[in-house]
Design a protein around this motif. Structure first.
Motif, mmCIF file in Angstrom:
data_model
loop_
_atom_site.group_PDB
_atom_site.id
_atom_site.type_symbol
_atom_site.label_atom_id
_atom_site.label_comp_id
_atom_site.label_asym_id
_atom_site.label_seq_id
_atom_site.Cartn_x
_atom_site.Cartn_y
_atom_site.Cartn_z
ATOM 1 N N VAL A 176 0.835 -1.206 0.000
ATOM 2 C CA VAL A 176 0.000 0.000 0.000
ATOM 3 C C VAL A 176 0.867 1.252 0.000
ATOM 4 O O VAL A 176 1.770 1.387 0.822
ATOM 5 N N VAL A 177 0.578 2.179 -0.914
ATOM 6 C CA VAL A 177 1.212 3.496 -0.903
ATOM 7 C C VAL A 177 0.353 4.392 -0.018
ATOM 8 O O VAL A 177 -0.844 4.556 -0.255
ATOM 9 N N GLN A 178 0.971 4.953 1.004
ATOM 10 C CA GLN A 178 0.253 5.809 1.945
ATOM 11 C C GLN A 178 0.378 7.289 1.586
ATOM 12 O O GLN A 178 -0.495 8.079 1.941
ATOM 13 N N ALA A 179 1.489 7.661 0.936
ATOM 14 C CA ALA A 179 1.762 9.081 0.662
ATOM 15 C C ALA A 179 2.140 9.282 -0.807
ATOM 16 O O ALA A 179 3.278 9.623 -1.125
ATOM 17 N N PRO A 180 1.189 9.107 -1.713
ATOM 18 C CA PRO A 180 1.515 9.294 -3.132
ATOM 19 C C PRO A 180 1.727 10.766 -3.459
ATOM 20 O O PRO A 180 1.131 11.646 -2.833
ATOM 21 N N SER A 181 2.593 11.025 -4.430
ATOM 22 C CA SER A 181 2.745 12.394 -4.931
ATOM 23 C C SER A 181 2.018 12.556 -6.261
ATOM 24 O O SER A 181 1.629 13.656 -6.627
ATOM 25 N N LEU A 182 1.807 11.443 -6.984
ATOM 26 C CA LEU A 182 1.105 11.464 -8.265
ATOM 27 C C LEU A 182 0.337 10.158 -8.413
ATOM 28 O O LEU A 182 0.857 9.096 -8.066
ATOM 29 N N VAL A 183 -0.902 10.251 -8.898
ATOM 30 C CA VAL A 183 -1.653 9.066 -9.309
ATOM 31 C C VAL A 183 -2.170 9.313 -10.719
ATOM 32 O O VAL A 183 -2.463 10.454 -11.095
ATOM 33 N N ALA A 184 -2.281 8.233 -11.495
ATOM 34 C CA ALA A 184 -2.800 8.339 -12.854
ATOM 35 C C ALA A 184 -3.796 7.219 -13.098
ATOM 36 O O ALA A 184 -3.578 6.085 -12.663
ATOM 37 N N GLU A 185 -4.869 7.564 -13.767
ATOM 38 C CA GLU A 185 -5.889 6.606 -14.177
ATOM 39 C C GLU A 185 -6.078 6.729 -15.681
ATOM 40 O O GLU A 185 -6.198 7.843 -16.202
ATOM 41 N N VAL A 186 -6.085 5.588 -16.372
ATOM 42 C CA VAL A 186 -6.422 5.562 -17.794
ATOM 43 C C VAL A 186 -7.913 5.279 -17.872
ATOM 44 O O VAL A 186 -8.397 4.281 -17.331
ATOM 45 N N LEU A 187 -8.636 6.176 -18.506
ATOM 46 C CA LEU A 187 -10.091 6.113 -18.527
ATOM 47 C C LEU A 187 -10.584 5.134 -19.580
ATOM 48 O O LEU A 187 -10.242 5.253 -20.756
ATOM 49 N N SER A 188 -11.389 4.178 -19.164
ATOM 50 C CA SER A 188 -12.024 3.252 -20.101
ATOM 51 C C SER A 188 -13.529 3.447 -20.006
ATOM 52 O O SER A 188 -14.026 4.105 -19.093
ATOM 53 N N ASP A 189 -14.251 2.859 -20.939
ATOM 54 C CA ASP A 189 -15.709 2.999 -20.929
ATOM 55 C C ASP A 189 -16.316 2.529 -19.614
ATOM 56 O O ASP A 189 -17.247 3.135 -19.100
ATOM 57 N N SER A 190 -15.777 1.463 -19.043
ATOM 58 C CA SER A 190 -16.352 0.900 -17.821
ATOM 59 C C SER A 190 -15.901 1.599 -16.545
ATOM 60 O O SER A 190 -16.543 1.450 -15.511
ATOM 61 N N THR A 191 -14.810 2.372 -16.591
ATOM 62 C CA THR A 191 -14.293 2.984 -15.358
ATOM 63 C C THR A 191 -14.350 4.504 -15.328
ATOM 64 O O THR A 191 -14.163 5.102 -14.264
ATOM 65 N N GLU A 192 -14.570 5.150 -16.461
ATOM 66 C CA GLU A 192 -14.443 6.606 -16.522
ATOM 67 C C GLU A 192 -15.326 7.330 -15.514
ATOM 68 O O GLU A 192 -14.869 8.252 -14.833
ATOM 69 N N ALA A 193 -16.570 6.939 -15.383
ATOM 70 C CA ALA A 193 -17.473 7.643 -14.465
ATOM 71 C C ALA A 193 -16.969 7.560 -13.025
ATOM 72 O O ALA A 193 -16.935 8.569 -12.310
ATOM 73 N N VAL A 194 -16.556 6.387 -12.580
ATOM 74 C CA VAL A 194 -16.051 6.227 -11.215
ATOM 75 C C VAL A 194 -14.721 6.952 -11.046
ATOM 76 O O VAL A 194 -14.480 7.605 -10.025
#
Length: 181
Positions: free
Chosen positions: A98-116
């Motif tokens: 588990v990362v407790q103190a991130p400085s950057l996060v990235a999400e690649v948006l797909s049709d099934s995940t974009e809304a969340v």
């Protein structure tokens, strides 16, 4: 209400323990778990392209970068997410899962995940005190959104051509490199 259905509440400790031996990954949000679905080849390619650049930039600053198999803890939301990419620069951030103190996060948006990713995750990520940037990468068009902490608030940059500037790592990534096959 005698006929009301109750959802089982799972403690964070029980979730973390079960997740270590689970055959599929789950995200955790305030006592509920949600199974993660597989990604497309396009999604995986974008994650890989960005990871190569993030890892080099992170290492040069004494930071660590990880892909989608490492959880991020969001204390304010009592949640654990598996972002597509995460960078931590905090020397005491050493939990193996588990990362407790991130400085950057990235999400690649797909049709099934974009809304969340937009509605829930981005808002919850913004409560992490150490977080400097949130990057949302469109999968179906050439578009990268960078949400950057600015004092007590957040500002957004949208990139559809040119460079994706990640200030937290001093990284200027050509948009073409994000989407190359």
């Amino acid at each position: 209400m005698p006929n009301a259905l109750r959802k089982p509440w799972i403690s964070p400790e029980d979730y973390l323990s079960a997740e270590k031996v689970a055959e599929i990954r789950h995200e955790y949000v305030d006592g509920e778990i949600f199974a993660m679905v597989g990604a497309s080849r396009r999604h995986a390619g974008i994650v890989g392209n960005v990871f190569v650049a993030l890892r080099q930039a992170a290492r040069s600053r004494g930071c660590s970068a990880y892909t989608n198999d490492v959880k991020v803890r969001i204390e304010a939301a009592n949640a654990y997410y598996y972002p597509d990419l995460v960078v931590t620069c905090h020397p005491g951030d050493d939990d193996p899962y588990v990362v407790q103190a991130p400085s950057l996060v990235a999400e690649v948006l797909s049709d099934s995940t974009e809304a969340v990713d937009r509605r829930e995750k981005r808002v919850n990520y913004q409560t992490i005190p150490s977080l400097r940037e949130i990057v949302l990468v469109a999968q179906n068009e050439r578009r990268v959104e960078i949400y950057r902490r600015d004092g007590d608030g957040w500002v957004a940059d949208v990139v559809t051509a040119g460079l994706v500037v990640l200030e937290s790592l001093g990284l200027n990534l050509p948009l073409e490199a994000v989407y190359e096959d």
